[in-house]
Design an enzyme around this catalytic site. Structure first.
Site, PDB file in Angstrom:
ATOM      1  N   THR A  67      -1.963  -5.050   0.221  1.00  0.00           N
ATOM      2  CA  THR A  67      -2.587  -4.289   1.463  1.00  0.00           C
ATOM      3  C   THR A  67      -3.967  -5.089   1.991  1.00  0.00           C
ATOM      4  OG1 THR A  67      -1.789  -2.393   0.308  1.00  0.00           O
ATOM      5  CG2 THR A  67      -3.504  -2.061   1.932  1.00  0.00           C
ATOM      6  N   HIS A 144      -1.347   7.108   1.646  1.00  0.00           N
ATOM      7  CA  HIS A 144      -1.300   5.514   1.945  1.00  0.00           C
ATOM      8  C   HIS A 144      -0.597   5.246   3.115  1.00  0.00           C
ATOM      9  CE1 HIS A 144      -1.414   1.300   1.719  1.00  0.00           C
ATOM     10  NE2 HIS A 144      -1.077   1.196   0.508  1.00  0.00           N
TER      11      HIS A 144
END
Lengths: 323, 427
Positions: A67, A144
């Site tokens: 990420t 997320h």
């Protein structure tokens, strides 16, 4: 003077905190923009000027490889100034409050703060304290959203329509921010979401979100167009939620036999990093149904799209103020 | 002499006197009746107002000593006065804890010289509130504690609790139990249910409270010793206590206004002012709490006034301190959610906020009678106002009710015949 409604802007929120708070139109806007970004990613020269003059700070209170790297590369491909702050400890352990840290970063000129934090609501809190846009890169067990969006983007590449699409999410739903973002996003787009996992890893009253909860993993996978397998954190066994990883793998692990229950052209997804042989068998993770590698590429495209849309919105506001 | 003129008087003994006078000499009530005004030097016009026995809070946190940045005896008793409370019982989770006669005497001395209302210390059940070794109950009783509680933490060991009940009984000391199974509630930060699922916050199952309520009811029953259950918040807790009372178990209990005036849906947006222990529950629980208040299962309303510094609330939800600053909204929340909606009559509310707390703690007050100390609260039940936490006298501005419109305002608070609060001003 430019007016936002005059040029098809759907992304009107200051922050991207979760898919629960995004509209269907905003999700379409992001997915469509990501398509252009993926095209750029495939060129020899990946450098574009979209974020020139913009400052993006990645504030990570939790470990992350993909990420963080994906946000960083997305910013750099689009010519932004970018910096990373990593801290495995919480803001409090560090001695500075989250709000103070965010205000400090903003005062250094950040337009966007990408924040990952082990506690739910941290991004929401940061958004209240600063004018910079906040992008939630994972807050505790909550959401997320960029992962949810890249999953949806990947699904759209293979499947024509979200409406009526059968999606099964398998594993530790209780602790999974990926599961929550996918549930909100996919349901919003008209997909039918089913989940399965051990009772000790299912959150209470999940059915009220509109998903179907199956106690046998086979029932959730049966006839599915998409199977999303979640990572099983090893500490779940240590905290007494599971008797052993071995039994988990036997009962809930996604393997060839179980995947056969899904549609012939089913898509197999996993947010990574994968525990081979625990929640997913290696042969299916690397098999023909798997889009795990593609998800990684799409992650960069989605983050480019979000950064572009969110800074464009801010730029326009500035222009309005100066005219 | 002070005359409260032309008010509607609830005496806390089942009688209501409309538009009558109440006469006070020195610190005592010397008469209730018509036309007592001409004898007085000072007159309070209570026309269209209600004159109640001073409110009594059986559960609050004054934070002194040790946490004066959150609250101290001065600010805490000012806040209590502004909330209409004339007597308050403060919990021992200070630093050091109130676990010795010396600490009890310290609180009493401090409160006598600085406090605006009567302060009754509650002592700890175990030394340093660690749940292990009993305090010197006999000596603490002599020093003046009104009850014992490890509030903030449970007495987790069942045998320790049983022995404490047996030992306390010989001194007629009431044990107040904070019911929480720490293993079941493990690092949860809000009620477990749909809201914790969609917010991604770790939940606390209602069972964490309920199994401990059941345990304590049983221990009270087998030791034949009174027990008081603090801050009841769930439907099943109410049911367990209801059944116990039917069997004749000497159990009493309290709830706090936020358990009938707010739900876990308020946690949406991660507003840390909603973080409290036990946590805000569901609408179903709220209905059960109201039902319990109505049928008498829940004896009293206590504030659980738990002030915190804003720095302890301006943090991530997981890290935020538990507690709500409750003195200054308790009456109006109760009036708005219970009396205005028909759950209780005003005199039934007075019983929950004054008469019964006095009985349970075995302290003076709770009635308005000739010859009794003049602890009086005068309220305007028709007055609607908006809660403004910035106007709180408490140092703790932590309330989820900021900005809410409530009905029923405290106009005067009188302690021992002396006006300590009058229309937004403390004296």
């Amino acid at each position: 003077m430019q007016v936002e409604s005059g040029d098809n802007m759907a992304l009107i929120q200051k922050d991207i905190l979760g898919l629960r708070s995004l509209t269907q139109e905003e999700i379409w806007e992001i997915l469509d923009t990501a398509e252009l970004m993926k095209y750029i990613l495939k060129q020899n020269n990946k450098r574009t000027p979209h974020l020139q003059g913009k400052s993006i700070v990645n504030l990570f209170y939790e470990n992350s490889t993909r990420t963080r790297l994906s946000f960083e590369l997305a910013s750099k491909y689009m010519s932004a100034s970018t910096a990373n702050i990593s801290s495995s400890s919480s803001s409090v352990a560090k001695g500075e409050s989250l709000s103070d840290t965010c205000k400090t970063i903003e005062k250094m000129g950040a337009d966007v703060i990408v924040i990952r934090h082990p506690m739910a609501g941290a991004a929401h809190m940061a958004a209240k304290y600063v004018k910079a846009s906040i992008i939630n890169a994972g807050d505790g067990m909550n959401e997320h959203p960029t992962q949810g969006l890249l999953d949806m983007y990947t699904i759209r590449e293979y499947k024509t329509d979200f409406r009526g699409l059968k999606v099964a999410i398998i594993g530790d739903i209780l602790h999974s921010r990926v599961a929550r973002s996918n549930i909100w996003g996919l349901s919003k787009m008209g997909a039918e979401v089913a989940v399965s996992g051990p009772n000790t890893l299912l959150p209470p009253e999940l059915e009220r979100t509109g998903v179907k909860v199956h106690h046998r993993v086979e029932e959730a996978i049966k006839g599915a167009d998409v199977v999303i397998v979640l990572r099983l954190q090893k500490e779940r066994q240590q905290s007494g939620l599971l008797p052993s990883l071995r039994e988990y793998s036997q009962i809930y692990g996604v393997n060839k036999e179980r995947l056969k229950l899904a549609k012939k052209d089913a898509l197999l997804m996993h947010p990574g990093p994968i525990n081979r042989g625990i929640e997913i068998a290696s042969d299916v993770a690397d098999g023909i149904h798997s889009s795990i590698q593609e998800q990684v590429t799409n992650g960069v495209a989605i983050r480019m799209a979000i950064l572009y849309l969110i800074t464009r919105r801010r730029g326009e506001q500035g222009d309005v103020m100066h005219s | 002499m002070l005359c409260i003129h032309n008010g509607n008087i609830i005496n806390g003994k089942g009688e209501i006197f409309h538009r009558q006078d109440l006469l006070i000499q020195d610190n005592k009530i010397i008469g209730i009746g018509n036309d007592l005004m001409n004898k007085a030097h000072e007159i309070i016009d209570a026309s269209n107002l209600w004159v109640l026995p001073g409110l009594i809070d059986a559960h609050c946190h004054l934070r002194e000593p040790g946490f004066e940045y959150k609250e101290d005896i001065v600010s805490g008793t000012q806040s209590a006065a502004a909330g209409g409370f004339t007597s308050i019982a403060c919990m021992p989770n200070t630093l050091p804890a109130i676990d010795s006669a010396a600490m009890v005497e310290y609180i009493k001395l401090k409160a006598a010289s600085e406090g605006l209302v009567r302060v009754y210390p509650i002592g700890a059940i175990t030394k340093q509130r660690e749940g292990k070794v009993m305090v010197e109950m006999g000596e603490m009783k002599r020093a003046g504690v009104v009850a014992l509680s490890d509030d903030g933490d449970p007495v987790s060991n069942s045998n320790t609790m049983r022995l404490a009940l047996e030992y306390a009984k010989q001194f007629d000391l009431l044990i107040i139990s904070h019911c929480e199974d720490k293993d079941l509630g493990a690092d949860g930060v809000m009620n477990e249910g749909y809201m914790s699922t969609i917010l991604g916050l770790k939940g606390i199952t209602p069972a964490a409270e309920e199994v401990m309520v059941a345990r304590d009811v049983i221990l009270s029953e087998v030791t034949k010793t009174p027990i008081h259950i603090a801050h009841v918040s769930t439907k099943r807790s109410v049911e367990i206590i209801r059944q116990a009372k039917l069997r004749g178990v000497p159990v009493t209990c309290e709830t706090a206004p936020h358990y009938f005036a707010a739900t876990d849906e308020w946690v949406e947006g991660y507003d840390t002012s909603t973080k409290v222990n036990p946590p805000l529950r569901t609408q179903q629980d709220v209905e059960a709490i109201k039902e319990g208040l109505k049928d008498g299962t829940i004896d009293i309303i206590a504030t659980d006034h738990a002030p915190h510094h804003e720095d302890e609330k301006n943090v991530e939800y997981n890290l935020a301190a538990n507690g709500i600053s409750g003195f200054e909204t308790a009456f109006s929340l109760s009036y708005t959610h219970l009396v205005d909606t028909g759950v209780l009559s005003l005199d039934e509310l007075v019983e929950k906020l004054s008469t019964k707390p006095a009985k349970i703690l075995n302290i003076r007050g709770g009635t308005l009678e000739k010859g009794k100390p003049a602890d009086i609260t005068i309220v305007d039940i028709s007055k609607e106002y908006q809660v403004d936490r910035e106007k709180f006298f408490s140092k703790g501005k932590n309330t989820p009710f900021h900005g809410k419109k409530l009905k029923g305002e405290i106009i005067y608070t009188i302690v021992d015949g002396k006006v300590v609060y009058e229309r937004d001003v403390v004296r």
